[in-house]
Scaffold this motif. Structure first.
Motif, mmCIF file in Angstrom:
data_model
loop_
_atom_site.group_PDB
_atom_site.id
_atom_site.type_symbol
_atom_site.label_atom_id
_atom_site.label_comp_id
_atom_site.label_asym_id
_atom_site.label_seq_id
_atom_site.Cartn_x
_atom_site.Cartn_y
_atom_site.Cartn_z
ATOM 1 N N ASP A 90 0.836 -1.205 0.000
ATOM 2 C CA ASP A 90 0.000 0.000 0.000
ATOM 3 C C ASP A 90 0.870 1.253 0.000
ATOM 4 O OD1 ASP A 90 -2.267 1.588 0.186
ATOM 5 O OD2 ASP A 90 -2.423 1.377 2.362
ATOM 6 N N ARG A 91 1.833 1.292 0.881
ATOM 7 C CA ARG A 91 2.704 2.467 1.024
ATOM 8 C C ARG A 91 3.658 2.618 -0.158
ATOM 9 N NH1 ARG A 91 5.288 0.605 5.095
ATOM 10 N NH2 ARG A 91 6.995 -0.212 3.838
ATOM 11 N N ASP A 92 4.340 1.531 -0.511
ATOM 12 C CA ASP A 92 5.401 1.611 -1.516
ATOM 13 C C ASP A 92 4.873 1.757 -2.932
ATOM 14 O OD1 ASP A 92 7.186 1.299 0.559
ATOM 15 O OD2 ASP A 92 7.597 -0.819 0.159
ATOM 16 N N LEU A 93 3.786 1.061 -3.256
ATOM 17 C CA LEU A 93 3.234 1.180 -4.601
ATOM 18 C C LEU A 93 2.756 2.602 -4.850
ATOM 19 C CD1 LEU A 93 2.546 -0.179 -7.271
ATOM 20 C CD2 LEU A 93 0.339 -0.874 -6.276
ATOM 21 N N ASP A 94 2.236 3.241 -3.812
ATOM 22 C CA ASP A 94 1.832 4.648 -3.920
ATOM 23 C C ASP A 94 3.032 5.508 -4.334
ATOM 24 O OD1 ASP A 94 -0.034 6.887 -3.440
ATOM 25 O OD2 ASP A 94 1.332 7.344 -1.785
ATOM 26 N N ARG A 95 4.162 5.298 -3.718
ATOM 27 C CA ARG A 95 5.360 6.066 -4.072
ATOM 28 C C ARG A 95 5.850 5.710 -5.474
ATOM 29 N NH1 ARG A 95 11.217 6.293 -0.856
ATOM 30 N NH2 ARG A 95 12.409 7.166 -2.618
#
Length: 319
Positions: free
Chosen positions: A192-197
């Motif tokens: 969730d966090r990394d794919l957003d970045r």
């Protein structure tokens, strides 16, 4: 998807193996509670809304075909497959299948075409951002940095980008017929966090004629169904995990106006019915597709030629 299941199910390779869009809007993050609920119930699919390809974008793709294709991701993007003799190959996957079709479209329109595959077996969202993919790759730093450099160099071109990432974040979260919920929650929260970045940086680097398409995942753990009662329990538990991971991928993709190739649906991940014939017995449809479209019969979680073509066709539906 995760590994470390009964003896018939493999671990992933650890050594040599193989348009600018509107700004993203804010969204609340409560990964622990929301993702735990998602893992425990198949209704997690309802959390996500993929962005379908519009008729106008499909017509534009036909009339103005891409001249460049960039494949990003992990072993699936790299086209990893085991071979019957115990070896392996790379470069025989969905990206190569898709490149042939996109190349044919460009040729028919009298345009040049190039294909670049940066996929790295073993990559997770963290290594994609920071570097450290365990398999040899053609870039010195991270895959994301290499992709950003590529997109900046091709800002005026018509580029298709595909990305699959996140399976290795939940590696090992199911074993011995049990699901490790904290492991799954943490892995999905990282996606969730990394794919957003990742998508944010790709979008910032991309030009107005770049089209980015994401992909969710099939569930190789379903093969455990064939190993007895404990295996059936694990296969059953694995589907909500796959649903939760796919819901997260779909939702983050949609937040960045990135359509998602619904590979989970193409492989009928939630279809424990109908029962269909396989090897002289009756198994759920989702189990049959995993056994027929991947190399799980010899302990390899990766798609076979048929499965990779299904994935390529699922991407094409969004292009």
């Amino acid at each position: 998807m995760p590994t470390a299941v009964p003896a018939s199910t493999p671990a992933r390779p650890t050594g040599p193996a193989v348009g600018t869009a509107p700004a993203r809007t804010g969204r609340s993050r409560r990964p622990g509670r929301l993702l735990a609920a998602a893992v425990l119930t198949a209704s997690a699919l309802g959390l996500a809304t993929a962005t379908p390809a519009s008729a106008a974008s499909a017509e534009s793709a036909r009339n103005h075909p891409a001249t460049h294709y960039l494949a990003l991701g992990d072993s699936l993007a790299a086209g990893y497959q085991s071979t019957p003799g115990g070896g392996h190959v790379v470069g025989r996957g969905y990206a190569q299948d898709l490149a042939r079709t996109l190349g044919d479209r460009a040729e028919a329109a009298g345009r040049p075409f190039s294909f670049t595959d940066l996929g790295c077996p073993g990559e997770d969202t963290g290594t994609m951002i920071h570097g450290g993919c365990p398999y040899p790759h053609p870039y010195a730093g991270s895959q994301l940095a290499a992709a950003v450099s590529y997109l900046k160099a091709h800002r005026k071109d018509r580029v298709v980008v595909t990305i699959d990432i996140g399976a290795n974040n939940v590696d090992g979260c199911a074993s011995g017929g049990q699901l490790n919920l904290p492991c799954a929650v943490n892995g999905i929260a990282a996606v969730d966090r990394d794919l957003d970045r990742i998508l944010g940086e790709l979008r910032s680097a991309a030009g107005p004629h770049t089209r980015i398409v994401g992909m969710n995942l099939y569930d190789p753990f379903l093969a455990a169904w064939l190993t007895g009662d404990q295996g059936r329990a694990l296969a059953t538990l694995s589907v909500p995990l796959a649903d939760a991971l796919n819901a997260t991928i779909d939702r983050v993709d949609a937040a960045h106006h990135v359509p998602t190739a619904d590979v989970g649906a193409a492989f009928a991940t939630n279809a424990f019915l109908p029962m269909v014939p396989l090897g002289g017995t009756q198994v759920p449809l989702n189990v049959a597709r995993i056994m027929q479209w991947t190399n799980m019969a010899r302990g390899d979680i990766h798609a076979n030629d048929t499965g990779y073509q299904v994935i390529a066709d699922t991407f094409l539906a969004e292009l």
